[in-house]
Design an enzyme around this catalytic site. Structure first.
Site, short mmCIF file in Angstrom:
data_model
loop_
_atom_site.label_atom_id
_atom_site.label_comp_id
_atom_site.label_asym_id
_atom_site.label_seq_id
_atom_site.Cartn_x
_atom_site.Cartn_y
_atom_site.Cartn_z
N TYR A 118 0.81 -1.22 0.00
CA TYR A 118 0.00 0.00 0.00
C TYR A 118 0.85 1.27 0.00
CZ TYR A 118 -4.50 -2.30 0.70
OH TYR A 118 -5.64 -3.04 0.52
N LYS A 151 3.77 -14.90 4.37
CA LYS A 151 4.08 -15.84 3.30
C LYS A 151 5.60 -15.95 3.27
CE LYS A 151 2.92 -18.30 -0.39
NZ LYS A 151 2.14 -19.54 -0.37
N ASP A 208 -2.07 -18.38 2.63
CA ASP A 208 -2.99 -19.25 1.87
C ASP A 208 -3.60 -20.31 2.78
OD1 ASP A 208 -0.40 -20.25 2.09
OD2 ASP A 208 -0.31 -21.09 0.07
N ASP A 238 -6.02 -6.98 4.33
CA ASP A 238 -7.16 -6.51 3.54
C ASP A 238 -7.97 -7.70 3.04
OD1 ASP A 238 -8.79 -4.74 1.97
OD2 ASP A 238 -7.65 -5.42 0.22
N ASP A 281 -11.88 -9.46 4.48
CA ASP A 281 -13.10 -9.67 3.68
C ASP A 281 -13.58 -11.11 3.84
OD1 ASP A 281 -13.25 -7.07 2.74
OD2 ASP A 281 -13.44 -7.64 0.63
C1 IPM Z 1 -10.52 -1.59 3.18
C2 IPM Z 1 -10.72 -1.18 1.75
C3 IPM Z 1 -9.59 -0.25 1.33
C4 IPM Z 1 -8.30 -1.02 1.45
C5 IPM Z 1 -9.75 0.35 -0.07
C6 IPM Z 1 -11.05 1.11 -0.21
C7 IPM Z 1 -8.59 1.23 -0.44
O1 IPM Z 1 -10.81 -2.28 0.93
O2 IPM Z 1 -10.53 -0.72 4.06
O3 IPM Z 1 -10.36 -2.79 3.44
O4 IPM Z 1 -7.90 -1.72 0.51
O5 IPM Z 1 -7.66 -0.93 2.50
MN MN Z 2 -10.72 -4.18 1.95
#
Ligand code: IPM
Ligand code: MN
Length: 356
Positions: free
Chosen positions: A145, A196, A229, A253, A257
């Site tokens: 990032y 990793k 993984d 990140d 999710d």
């Molecule tokens: C998160 C989002 C952000 C990230 C995006 C919107 C830049 O996906 O906060 O997880 O990748 O960190």
């Molecule tokens: Mn995200």
């Protein structure tokens, strides 16, 4: 003095203090989920002095700027920032891809040095991992990032694109230290490093050494390591084994999710972007995005925003209100009618506001 007066109760002594909170609704469903979060905060009896910042796609399209320095300076003077979502509709041709995300959200993470992205998950009934209760500590200012890299011979058949991953000993160690302290404070004192290391020989080595060095200061915390993984498989199959996970920015990140999906949906996932040194305001936001496809339909789940607001209250030391909001969210989730999927955004906000 009458019998009813209790001057020594701590709440009677504390002077009322209003917290100054920046509200950035942003794009898509951002403003509507934040409206519910603020409704709940007020129902919990916490008075906030809010300033609304008009930032996001519309602001960019009308001004040509994502976040100007003067606005950034004003944001720095707030006590905390509550953010809805940032991002144009997918495939939008008027806003270059990633411009808002990098120019607003990532810029705030970097400029305010919000080096910990804290994402707690508690499995809900009927989810893939109903008994899970874990926290991901995602490093939030480095890794891929950081924006290191570039193009060579762009646009030619020979073009090259590189994207580096920046890992500083200082940045990794402070994040790992935060994770150890958090793991030590939880009933199950367990911390897993996810990386990793078998392939990323430089970054992985630095992370492993920093992890081992900090571990020496926390003998009471049990540690383990997993490749990212494999961690995905464990999350789906045995998420209840995790206590605290610490990992790099991009792995974090992606993992969060997945963690949202297995614990009841991304509509519940909350996050705190923290500067633990408290030299700048921390930022609180739902993990989900702008979801333009459902914006304005009343279908957005505000629970992630509500839980993020509870994390903000905890940070602002409004511990009782934060606990009542969290308990109300769990209470609503225990209500079988909640899962019938017919709730509106405002309906969920009202249901939580009534319970707090
Ligand atoms: C998160 C989002 C952000 C990230 C995006 C919107 C830049 O996906 O906060 O997880 O990748 O960190
Ligand atoms: Mn995200």
């Amino acid at each position: 003095m009458s019998e009813n007066e209790v001057p020594n109760r701590p709440e009677a002594r504390e002077a009322p203090r209003t917290h100054r909170v920046a509200v950035i609704g942003g794009d898509g469903i951002g403003p509507e989920v934040l409206a519910e979060a603020l409704k709940v905060v007020s129902a919990a009896g916490v008075e906030l002095s809010t300033t609304y910042y008009d930032l996001g796609a519309d602001h960019y399209l009308s001004t040509g700027e994502v976040l100007d320095d003067e606005t950034l300076a004003r944001l720095k003077s707030e006590d905390a920032i509550l953010l809805g979502a940032v991002g144009p509709p997918i495939g939008s041709s008027s806003v270059p891809s990633g411009l808002l995300e990098r120019g607003l959200l990532l810029r705030l993470r970097f400029e305010l040095d919000l080096y910990v992205n804290l994402r707690p998950f508690v499995g809900t009934p009927g989810s893939v991992a109903p008994r899970s209760d874990f926290v991901v500590v995602r490093e939030n200012t480095e890794g891929p990032y950081a924006g290191e890299g570039g193009f060579l011979r762009k646009g030619t058949p020979q073009e090259v694109a590189t994207q580096g991953s920046v890992n500083t000993r200082h940045g990794v160690e402070r994040c790992v230290r935060f994770a150890f302290a958090l793991a030590e404070s939880r009933p199950r004192r367990h911390l897993t490093l996810v990386h990793k290391t078998n392939v990323l020989q430089f970054a992985g080595d630095l992370w492993s050494r920093a992890f081992a060095a900090v571990a020496a200061d926390y003998p009471g915390v049990e540690t383990s390591y997993q490749h990212v993984d494999a961690a995905c498989i464990y999350l789906v199959e045995r998420a209840d084994r995790f206590g605290v996970i610490v990992t790099d920015n991009l792995f974090g990140d992606i993992l969060t999710d997945l963690a949202g999906a297995i614990t009841g949906g991304i509509g519940l996932a909350a996050s705190a972007n923290l500067n633990p040194a408290r030299t700048t305001p921390s930022l609180f936001e739902p993990v989900h995005g702008a979801a333009h496809d459902i914006a304005g339909t009343g279908a957005a789940n505000p629970l992630a925003a509500i839980r993020s607001a509870a994390m903000m209250l905890e940070y602002l030391n409004e511990l009782d209100a934060a606990k009542r909001i969290e308990a109300s969210v769990l209470d609503l989730q225990a209500d079988t009618t909640y899962w019938s999927n017919t709730w509106s955004t405002a309906g969920v906000g009202d249901a939580i506001a009534e319970r707090v």
